[in-house]
Design an enzyme around this catalytic site. Structure first.
Site, short mmCIF file in Angstrom:
data_model
loop_
_atom_site.label_atom_id
_atom_site.label_comp_id
_atom_site.label_asym_id
_atom_site.label_seq_id
_atom_site.Cartn_x
_atom_site.Cartn_y
_atom_site.Cartn_z
N ARG A 56 0.86 -1.18 0.00
CA ARG A 56 0.00 0.00 0.00
C ARG A 56 0.90 1.23 0.00
NH1 ARG A 56 -3.71 -2.89 -1.11
NH2 ARG A 56 -5.75 -3.08 -0.09
N GLU A 83 -3.68 7.43 -4.41
CA GLU A 83 -3.95 6.95 -5.76
C GLU A 83 -5.45 6.92 -6.04
OE1 GLU A 83 -3.91 2.14 -5.17
OE2 GLU A 83 -1.94 3.12 -5.14
N HIS A 95 -1.26 0.28 -9.74
CA HIS A 95 -1.83 -0.65 -8.75
C HIS A 95 -2.50 -1.84 -9.45
CE1 HIS A 95 -3.73 -0.97 -4.46
NE2 HIS A 95 -3.33 -2.14 -4.93
#
Length: 318
Positions: free
Chosen positions: A237, A266, A284
């Site tokens: 993360r 994000e 991601h």
């Protein structure tokens, strides 16, 4: 035909995922937890199950729970569950499940791929061909070896182990930090703190769970300890790393580079990243394959089905 159990589906699911959820359950869809307020009290009052795919820290909080007074299970899409207030859920007797294991290989593959892409400058190689520089200027500048170096893993859980096993195939010495030494990995060197780990390795992989306990766990001191020839790789993360300290270290070349699949805030990332030539970035997508996302969705649905059948949950976390 028996009546389907009713659930609320929250998040940015694909059309196929929504279709399969609708085949098994009677579904009410909202995009995010804030949108629960747009549903009538009558449609919310008897909901016992939620399929949740969230990305914001603690998005599913006490206020969200208040809107669903009969809620008993949140089946989370993803291995990370920092979008849910677990302590509050437990206090209310709400079960939480996640989707571990099925994504380990794809996430680990991305971690290794990003390291190689950064070290061997793959993006520049593509540009070298497309721009005609290969024909005009000859060979592109030399890059750096990956195999045979020292690798450190911060967080030796399922994904961390999958990364370490792959790195062993690159003839790397494996070092790791975790809350306790792992008796099952005697050939890997344990470090009791992340700073001493960073001091000893060339590549530092971050494989922690998200949440308040790991917020900026990879601190300025850890990043500084990695040194001028070090590379940081984060597939956990964005919150696990002190991002401002990382940017400072990248801009001043205090570390050699970073390979990042995750960012704070994000998908809106700090624009300072866009100016750097020593960062390899991905949006991601660690678990972003057709096969793995299908397996995650299947496990999410299975946990919900188990709950409504009064059977033991497959992957409970509280």
């Amino acid at each position: 035909m028996s009546k389907k159990n009713e659930i609320i589906v929250i998040g940015d699911y694909t059309a196929t995922q929504l279709e399969k959820l609708s085949e098994e359950f009677q579904t009410i869809f909202v995009n995010k937890t804030d949108d629960l307020r747009s549903l009538s009290a009558a449609s919310r009052k008897n909901i016992k199950g939620v399929a949740f795919k969230g990305h914001r820290p603690l998005e599913f909080d006490a206020a969200s729970f208040d809107l669903l007074p009969e809620l008993r299970i949140i089946s989370n899409f993803g291995v990370g569950y920092d979008g849910i207030d677990i302590q509050e859920a437990s206090r209310r007797g709400i079960k939480i499940t996640n989707t571990p294991d099925v994504l380990n290989d794809d996430v680990a593959d991305v971690a290794i791929g990003m390291l190689i892409a950064l070290s061997r400058n793959f993006l520049n190689g593509v540009d070298w061909i497309k721009s005609g520089a290969w024909g005009k200027s000859g060979e592109m500048p030399l890059n750096r070896t990956v195999s045979g170096k020292k690798a450190g893993i911060v967080g030796l859980g399922r994904i961390g182990c999958a990364i370490a096993h792959r790195l062993s195939g690159f003839k790397m010495n494996i070092h790791y930090y975790s809350r306790s030494e792992k008796s099952s990995v005697k050939d890997w060197k344990f470090h009791s703190d992340p700073i001493s780990l960073a001091e000893e390795v060339d590549f530092l992989f971050i494989a922690l769970v998200g949440g308040q306990e790991t917020s900026q766990f990879v601190s300025k001191e850890v990043i500084q300890a990695l040194g001028a020839d070090g590379i940081l790789i984060n597939i956990s993360r964005g919150s696990t790393v002190d991002e401002e300290a990382l940017l400072d270290a990248l801009e001043t070349k205090h570390i050699r580079g970073a390979a990042l699949d995750v960012f704070t805030g994000e998908p809106s990332i700090n624009p300072r990243f866009l100016e750097l030539d020593n960062v390899f970035m991905q949006p991601h997508q660690g678990s972003g394959t057709i096969e793995t996302r299908e397996a995650m969705a299947k496990l999410q649905r299975a946990n919900l089905s188990r709950f409504f059948a009064n059977e033991s949950l497959i992957t409970p976390i509280n």
